[in-house]
Design a protein around this motif. Sequence first.
Motif, PDB file in Angstrom:
ATOM      1  N   GLN A  69     -19.725   3.948 -19.704  1.00 15.13           N
ATOM      2  CA  GLN A  69     -19.747   3.455 -18.325  1.00 15.13           C
ATOM      3  C   GLN A  69     -19.510   4.585 -17.325  1.00 15.13           C
ATOM      4  O   GLN A  69     -20.123   4.613 -16.254  1.00 15.13           O
ATOM      5  CB  GLN A  69     -18.700   2.358 -18.158  1.00 15.13           C
ATOM      6  N   THR A  70     -18.624   5.514 -17.694  1.00 15.45           N
ATOM      7  CA  THR A  70     -18.348   6.659 -16.817  1.00 15.45           C
ATOM      8  C   THR A  70     -19.572   7.556 -16.688  1.00 15.45           C
ATOM      9  O   THR A  70     -19.909   8.020 -15.594  1.00 15.45           O
ATOM     10  CB  THR A  70     -17.158   7.478 -17.358  1.00 15.45           C
ATOM     11  N   LEU A  71     -20.240   7.805 -17.808  1.00 13.42           N
ATOM     12  CA  LEU A  71     -21.475   8.599 -17.773  1.00 13.42           C
ATOM     13  C   LEU A  71     -22.516   7.949 -16.863  1.00 13.42           C
ATOM     14  O   LEU A  71     -23.153   8.624 -16.045  1.00 13.42           O
ATOM     15  CB  LEU A  71     -22.063   8.726 -19.179  1.00 13.42           C
ATOM     16  N   TYR A  72     -22.672   6.647 -17.022  1.00 15.33           N
ATOM     17  CA  TYR A  72     -23.649   5.907 -16.218  1.00 15.33           C
ATOM     18  C   TYR A  72     -23.289   5.980 -14.738  1.00 15.33           C
ATOM     19  O   TYR A  72     -24.144   6.249 -13.885  1.00 15.33           O
ATOM     20  CB  TYR A  72     -23.683   4.461 -16.698  1.00 15.33           C
ATOM     21  N   LEU A  73     -22.015   5.793 -14.422  1.00 17.31           N
ATOM     22  CA  LEU A  73     -21.573   5.851 -13.031  1.00 17.31           C
ATOM     23  C   LEU A  73     -21.808   7.238 -12.439  1.00 17.31           C
ATOM     24  O   LEU A  73     -22.235   7.379 -11.282  1.00 17.31           O
ATOM     25  CB  LEU A  73     -20.084   5.485 -12.936  1.00 17.31           C
ATOM     26  N   ASN A  74     -21.553   8.279 -13.228  1.00 14.82           N
ATOM     27  CA  ASN A  74     -21.776   9.653 -12.753  1.00 14.82           C
ATOM     28  C   ASN A  74     -23.261   9.908 -12.466  1.00 14.82           C
ATOM     29  O   ASN A  74     -23.606  10.591 -11.501  1.00 14.82           O
ATOM     30  CB  ASN A  74     -21.266  10.659 -13.784  1.00 14.82           C
ATOM     31  N   LYS A  75     -24.123   9.378 -13.321  1.00 21.35           N
ATOM     32  CA  LYS A  75     -25.560   9.537 -13.103  1.00 21.35           C
ATOM     33  C   LYS A  75     -26.009   8.801 -11.846  1.00 21.35           C
ATOM     34  O   LYS A  75     -26.843   9.301 -11.067  1.00 21.35           O
ATOM     35  CB  LYS A  75     -26.345   9.045 -14.325  1.00 21.35           C
ATOM     36  N   LEU A  76     -25.458   7.611 -11.627  1.00 23.38           N
ATOM     37  CA  LEU A  76     -25.756   6.863 -10.408  1.00 23.38           C
ATOM     38  C   LEU A  76     -25.308   7.642  -9.178  1.00 23.38           C
ATOM     39  O   LEU A  76     -26.027   7.720  -8.177  1.00 23.38           O
ATOM     40  CB  LEU A  76     -25.061   5.497 -10.441  1.00 23.38           C
ATOM     41  N   MET A  77     -24.104   8.214  -9.268  1.00 24.41           N
ATOM     42  CA  MET A  77     -23.569   8.978  -8.147  1.00 24.41           C
ATOM     43  C   MET A  77     -24.445  10.186  -7.839  1.00 24.41           C
ATOM     44  O   MET A  77     -24.725  10.494  -6.671  1.00 24.41           O
ATOM     45  CB  MET A  77     -22.137   9.437  -8.453  1.00 24.41           C
ATOM     46  N   THR A  78     -24.900  10.878  -8.874  1.00 22.31           N
ATOM     47  CA  THR A  78     -25.765  12.045  -8.671  1.00 22.31           C
ATOM     48  C   THR A  78     -27.030  11.652  -7.920  1.00 22.31           C
ATOM     49  O   THR A  78     -27.441  12.334  -6.970  1.00 22.31           O
ATOM     50  CB  THR A  78     -26.138  12.675 -10.029  1.00 22.31           C
ATOM     51  N   GLU A  79     -27.651  10.574  -8.327  1.00 25.87           N
ATOM     52  CA  GLU A  79     -28.877  10.124  -7.668  1.00 25.87           C
ATOM     53  C   GLU A  79     -28.615   9.676  -6.237  1.00 25.87           C
ATOM     54  O   GLU A  79     -29.415   9.927  -5.331  1.00 25.87           O
ATOM     55  CB  GLU A  79     -29.516   8.983  -8.463  1.00 25.87           C
ATOM     56  N   ALA A  80     -27.466   9.012  -6.034  1.00 27.56           N
ATOM     57  CA  ALA A  80     -27.128   8.550  -4.682  1.00 27.56           C
ATOM     58  C   ALA A  80     -26.877   9.723  -3.745  1.00 27.56           C
ATOM     59  O   ALA A  80     -27.298   9.712  -2.576  1.00 27.56           O
ATOM     60  CB  ALA A  80     -25.893   7.651  -4.732  1.00 27.56           C
ATOM     61  N   VAL A  81     -26.200  10.759  -4.249  1.00 30.91           N
ATOM     62  CA  VAL A  81     -25.934  11.942  -3.430  1.00 30.91           C
ATOM     63  C   VAL A  81     -27.235  12.667  -3.117  1.00 30.91           C
ATOM     64  O   VAL A  81     -27.451  13.139  -1.989  1.00 30.91           O
ATOM     65  CB  VAL A  81     -24.936  12.885  -4.148  1.00 30.91           C
ATOM     66  N   LYS A  82     -28.106  12.754  -4.102  1.00 29.39           N
ATOM     67  CA  LYS A  82     -29.405  13.406  -3.883  1.00 29.39           C
ATOM     68  C   LYS A  82     -30.186  12.687  -2.790  1.00 29.39           C
ATOM     69  O   LYS A  82     -30.789  13.319  -1.908  1.00 29.39           O
ATOM     70  CB  LYS A  82     -30.199  13.417  -5.185  1.00 29.39           C
ATOM     71  N   LYS A  83     -30.149  11.364  -2.837  1.00 25.06           N
ATOM     72  CA  LYS A  83     -30.855  10.572  -1.833  1.00 25.06           C
ATOM     73  C   LYS A  83     -30.214  10.739  -0.460  1.00 25.06           C
ATOM     74  O   LYS A  83     -30.899  10.877   0.555  1.00 25.06           O
ATOM     75  CB  LYS A  83     -30.850   9.102  -2.246  1.00 25.06           C
ATOM     76  N   ALA A  84     -28.883  10.734  -0.421  1.00 21.47           N
ATOM     77  CA  ALA A  84     -28.172  10.867   0.855  1.00 21.47           C
ATOM     78  C   ALA A  84     -28.370  12.254   1.461  1.00 21.47           C
ATOM     79  O   ALA A  84     -28.510  12.400   2.676  1.00 21.47           O
ATOM     80  CB  ALA A  84     -26.682  10.585   0.660  1.00 21.47           C
ATOM     81  N   ALA A  85     -28.385  13.281   0.603  1.00 21.02           N
ATOM     82  CA  ALA A  85     -28.543  14.653   1.097  1.00 21.02           C
ATOM     83  C   ALA A  85     -29.932  14.851   1.698  1.00 21.02           C
ATOM     84  O   ALA A  85     -30.090  15.520   2.728  1.00 21.02           O
ATOM     85  CB  ALA A  85     -28.304  15.645  -0.031  1.00 21.02           C
ATOM     86  N   ASN A  86     -30.950  14.303   1.021  1.00 22.83           N
ATOM     87  CA  ASN A  86     -32.317  14.319   1.543  1.00 22.83           C
ATOM     88  C   ASN A  86     -32.726  15.714   2.014  1.00 22.83           C
ATOM     89  O   ASN A  86     -33.076  15.935   3.175  1.00 22.83           O
ATOM     90  CB  ASN A  86     -32.446  13.313   2.692  1.00 22.83           C
ATOM     91  N   PHE A  87     -32.652  16.685   1.095  1.00 24.25           N
ATOM     92  CA  PHE A  87     -32.978  18.070   1.441  1.00 24.25           C
ATOM     93  C   PHE A  87     -34.439  18.193   1.880  1.00 24.25           C
ATOM     94  O   PHE A  87     -35.346  17.749   1.177  1.00 24.25           O
ATOM     95  CB  PHE A  87     -32.749  18.988   0.237  1.00 24.25           C
TER      96      PHE A  87
END
Length: 274
Positions: A69-87
């Motif tokens: 569950q922690t691995l899954y949550l970390n992967k979700l967080m990575t994708e969410a940050v990537k989307k929020a950063a929107n480089f």
Amino acid sequence: TAMKDSVGEQTLQRLVLTKVLEGSVEDAKSLKTAADEEVAKLVAQYGGEPGLLAALQQSGITSVDAYRQTLYLNKLMTEAVKKAANFSEDDIKAYYDAWEPQITVQHILIAAKADASDEEKAAAKTKAEELIQQLKDGADFAELAKANSADTGTAAKGGQIGPFKRSDMVTEFSTAAYDLKNVGDITETPVQTQFGYHIIKLVSKEEKKPFDEMKEQMEKEMLDAKLKDAAYLHQTMVNLLKDADVKITDESLQNALKNFMQTSSDTTTTTSAK
């Protein structure tokens, strides 16, 4: 009730964060599959779940499922940050323009602390100058490092450090190291830092390829920096939870999201978590 009192807030926080993040990324299913596959590989590597669990417990993780569950949550967080950063393309290009390749060097340190006497500093500098002359006369750098360097952590390896970035070292050391142009070049004079006097030799320098070939790497490095920024991560979750409009109706669990909810108005809801 006993379970709620002991782990209720922690569990609810994880469940809500997972639910909100799943709604913010494009393909949560593939991320969950990737997390499951990583755990399956580890289970095989450790000869079964009991072996993996024993290894996880050394880090305070109580179950294989909790780790999954922690691995899954970390992967979700990575994708969410990537989307929020929107480089943007310009953002990535600016990062590339300022980017420097990592380098590897050998060094010899003749110790002379900042509070050393003038005589001690002069003696250390003189010894460093003598070693530079020996190097010019053909002495082997690694052998001189093993015999003379006060940096015991690297002396046994011939004084080798790296690869490292400019920001990884004290300014004086990094400046002198990066000023060396060609592999094999050695600093002409001793480099003084808070630790004493260094002699530095350039061993290798990574190539800076054209932007198109490095764009993916640049974006990854930018994302990694965001993921290491605790304040940015926190604000990203604050924003996502605010948009999700979460309300906790169980009074005993009202504080489960207090770290992310800045005001009471943030807990008004369309998503009910019980």
